[in-house]
Design a protein around this motif. Structure first.
Motif, short mmCIF file in Angstrom:
data_model
loop_
_atom_site.label_atom_id
_atom_site.label_comp_id
_atom_site.label_asym_id
_atom_site.label_seq_id
_atom_site.Cartn_x
_atom_site.Cartn_y
_atom_site.Cartn_z
N ASN A 91 5.04 8.56 -6.48
CA ASN A 91 5.89 9.75 -6.45
C ASN A 91 7.05 9.63 -7.44
O ASN A 91 7.42 10.60 -8.09
CB ASN A 91 6.42 9.99 -5.04
N THR A 92 7.60 8.43 -7.58
CA THR A 92 8.67 8.20 -8.55
C THR A 92 8.18 8.49 -9.97
O THR A 92 8.87 9.14 -10.76
CB THR A 92 9.21 6.77 -8.44
N HIS A 147 12.14 0.91 -5.08
CA HIS A 147 11.49 1.35 -3.85
C HIS A 147 10.49 0.32 -3.34
O HIS A 147 10.40 0.08 -2.13
CB HIS A 147 10.80 2.70 -4.05
N LEU A 148 9.77 -0.31 -4.23
CA LEU A 148 8.79 -1.31 -3.82
C LEU A 148 9.47 -2.53 -3.19
O LEU A 148 9.07 -2.99 -2.12
CB LEU A 148 7.91 -1.72 -5.00
N VAL A 149 10.50 -3.04 -3.83
CA VAL A 149 11.24 -4.18 -3.28
C VAL A 149 11.89 -3.80 -1.95
O VAL A 149 11.82 -4.56 -0.97
CB VAL A 149 12.31 -4.68 -4.28
N SER A 150 12.47 -2.62 -1.89
CA SER A 150 13.15 -2.19 -0.66
C SER A 150 12.19 -2.02 0.50
O SER A 150 12.48 -2.43 1.62
CB SER A 150 13.89 -0.87 -0.91
N ILE A 207 0.83 -1.21 0.00
CA ILE A 207 0.00 0.00 0.00
C ILE A 207 0.87 1.26 0.00
O ILE A 207 0.69 2.16 -0.81
CB ILE A 207 -0.97 -0.01 1.21
N ILE A 208 1.83 1.32 0.92
CA ILE A 208 2.70 2.49 1.01
C ILE A 208 3.63 2.56 -0.20
O ILE A 208 3.84 3.63 -0.77
CB ILE A 208 3.54 2.45 2.32
N GLY A 209 4.17 1.40 -0.59
CA GLY A 209 5.11 1.37 -1.72
C GLY A 209 4.48 1.84 -3.01
O GLY A 209 5.04 2.69 -3.71
N ILE A 210 3.32 1.30 -3.32
CA ILE A 210 2.66 1.69 -4.57
C ILE A 210 2.01 3.07 -4.42
O ILE A 210 2.14 3.92 -5.29
CB ILE A 210 1.62 0.63 -4.99
N GLY A 211 1.33 3.27 -3.29
CA GLY A 211 0.57 4.50 -3.09
C GLY A 211 1.41 5.75 -2.95
O GLY A 211 0.98 6.83 -3.36
N TYR A 212 2.60 5.63 -2.38
CA TYR A 212 3.44 6.80 -2.19
C TYR A 212 4.74 6.73 -2.99
O TYR A 212 5.04 7.63 -3.77
CB TYR A 212 3.80 7.00 -0.71
#
Length: 137
Positions: A98-99, A122-125, A89-94
């Protein structure tokens, strides 16, 4: 929310941060070095290696990791499944959104390609960091 700062396991925050930051170094300089340069329109070039390109991402990774730790604690996430759901949720949503938003400008010649490479990082991390934060909570 700031009261959660005292409840954080700072060892887990530092480990999650280190993984996030080191993965970025590997992602952009080894694993996806050629595609990353291509996304920037700089195929065959050696990208500059100034301190800001190391310190800046380190600070950003630390801020992201501390923020995630605060949210994980505030939301009482305590399972690996919950960590994965949170990270998606945070990875995709923010982070990914943002990227993509940053990439859509005249200075990035291949914004979608750049977005895929950087957004995936960012998503993997955040997935790995969130699991670490929950397991070591």
């Amino acid at each position: 929310m700031l009261q959660f700062l005292t409840n954080l396991n700072w060892v887990s925050v530092l480990i999650a941060f280190a993984v996030y930051f080191v993965l970025g170094g590997l992602w952009f300089t080894l694993i996806f070095a050629k595609p990353y340069k291509a996304s920037l329109g700089r195929d065959g070039e050696t990208l500059p290696n100034k301190p800001i390109f190391i310190v800046g991402p380190a600070i950003c990774s630390l801020v992201i990791t501390v923020t995630n730790a605060l949210l994980i604690n505030a939301l009482n996430i305590d399972t690996v499944g919950g960590a994965i759901e949170f990270a998606l949720i945070i990875g995709i949503g923010y982070l990914v959104a943002n990227t993509v938003n940053i990439a859509i400008n005249p200075n990035i010649p291949r914004p979608i390609f750049y977005s895929v490479i950087s957004g995936a990082y960012h998503l993997v991390s955040i997935l790995i960091a969130s699991v670490i934060l929950v397991l070591m909570k």
